[in-house]
Design an enzyme around this catalytic site. Structure first.
Site, PDB file in Angstrom:
ATOM      1  N   GLY A   1       8.734   4.807   5.888  1.00 22.46           N
ATOM      2  CA  GLY A   1      10.006   4.799   6.609  1.00 22.46           C
ATOM      3  C   GLY A   1      10.892   3.629   6.238  1.00 22.46           C
TER       4      GLY A   1
ATOM      5  N   ASP B   1       0.997   0.508  -1.095  1.00 25.12           N
ATOM      6  CA  ASP B   1       1.603  -0.724  -1.614  1.00 25.12           C
ATOM      7  C   ASP B   1       1.472  -1.834  -0.566  1.00 25.12           C
ATOM      8  OD1 ASP B   1       2.889  -2.403  -3.396  1.00 25.12           O
ATOM      9  OD2 ASP B   1       4.893  -1.690  -2.929  1.00 25.12           O
TER      10      ASP B   1
END
Length: 377
Positions: A242, A267
């Site tokens: 998001g 990540d």
């Protein structure tokens, strides 16, 4: 030892089935529908998905791989295991070469132990124009001798190398990756479409966090994003937190690229699972505010605070994916990238019993690795 899990909604590549599965010596031996024969451990109708596979993760739980500390690396693995990641690469970030080689050497031991599936170098052969949260002064063009040293430091466990194909010597490095059995990934790049295709033609097969730290897509300058999306030889990484991408952009990718070529990644850096505060990402200082990690002083996004269970949940709840589609992009596709889809990535007879038990709201209830509970139900 044999274990039967019953009364479960089992997510397989061909659908969701109410049934049971049996595990012997760490592998799935039977997958059945309806009531289990004999006694089984009832899961109360909960959802069973394959263990998540994260091919791009730097840290979590207050610890990280780039620190070069075995203790921190073990804590990182344990943190993400609690969130359903049963297989992961340890991602390093641009740093002085001696630090990179030392960290890789330490991580190689954990790979040999089976805690990690391999090592991912993100840098130092990336673009200063698209460096994101990498220190520009440490970036460099590939050198054959240096590259060989970095691969050697991983003692056979380097699995992926992210580089910018437009740099001098980068195409030779892609060729070396392929010859060494290492996945060449295009990322942190200002490459043109043609430069990107040249790397893909030589064997580059992953786009590191698609859209992020890449030359933007333009209708007359399609760049690396288009090259990666339209070429069937490339798997695209998506950070579904998001923050890195607007949900509508992820919808666009999922509409244009088959799930067999989409890999959700975290990540994640050290701050995943931690309160807001100040952290390190390799040699860089990072501030986390409202769960968003940026370089100190309000700079570039510096990794994420994402976990794979949340990426899975967002895929279903925000992007409208089916449970099998979400399992594909969080487990089977990344397993294929690593060449491990014959062993993990789906709930299939003969594969390892790497499983995540989810509640109705798609939160983690329990985690199993090779038939052993790492988080008990």
């Amino acid at each position: 030892m044999s274990i039967t899990l019953s009364d479960a909604r089992i997510v397989t590549p061909d659908g969701v089935h109410h049934g049971w599965l049996t595990i012997e010596d760490g592998r799935i031996t039977h997958v059945g529908r309806g009531p289990a024969p004999g006694n089984g451990r009832g899961l109360g109708g909960r959802i069973v998905v394959p263990g998540f596979v994260d091919i791009h993760v730097h840290g979590g739980g207050g610890s990280g791989y780039p620190a070069g500390s075995e203790e921190q690396a073990r804590r990182t693995v344990a943190f993400h295991r609690e969130h359903g990641t049963t297989t992961a690469l340890a991602s390093l970030v641009t740093a002085p070469l001696d630090r990179l080689k030392a960290a890789a050497g330490m991580l190689a031991g954990l790979c040999a132990e089976g805690l990690l599936a391999g090592i991912h170098y993100e840098g130092p052969y990336i673009s200063a124009v698209r460096c994101g949260a990498h220190r520009p002064e440490l970036l460099r063009s590939p050198s054959a001798a240096e590259f060989a040293e970095l691969i050697k430091a991983g003692d056979g466990h380097v699995r992926m190398f992210t580089l910018a194909p437009e740099l001098p010597g980068a195409l030779e490095a892609v060729r070396e990756c392929v010859d060494s059995g290492v996945v060449a990934a295009i990322g942190h790049t200002d490459a043109t479409f043609e430069q990107s295709m040249a790397a893909i033609d030589l064997g580059a097969s992953v786009a590191t966090h698609l859209f992020n730290a890449m030359r933007p897509l333009n209708h007359r300058d399609p760049g690396p994003i288009t090259a990666a999306m339209v070429d069937d030889r490339v798997t695209v990484e998506i950070v579904n937190d998001g923050v890195h991408l607007n949900p509508s952009v992820i919808d666009l990718v999922l509409a244009a690229v088959p799930a067999t070529r989409v890999a959700f990644v975290t990540d994640a850096m050290d701050a995943a699972g931690m309160p807001d505060g100040d952290f390190d990402l390799g040699p860089m200082k990072v501030e986390v505010r409202d769960g968003v990690a940026r370089l100190a002083g309000g700079g570039a996004i510096a990794g994420s605070t994402l976990t794979m269970d949340r990426a899975f949940r967002r895929g279903v709840q925000t992007n409208g994916m089916t449970l099998p589609q979400a399992a594909q992009v969080t487990a089977l596709t990344p397993a294929q990238v690593l060449g491990l889809s014959h062993e993990i990535g789906s709930i299939t007879t003969g594969k390892y019993a790497d499983l995540v038990i989810l509640n109705d709201n798609l939160t983690v209830h329990a985690v199993m690795k090779h038939g052993t509970w790492t988080t008990e139900p």
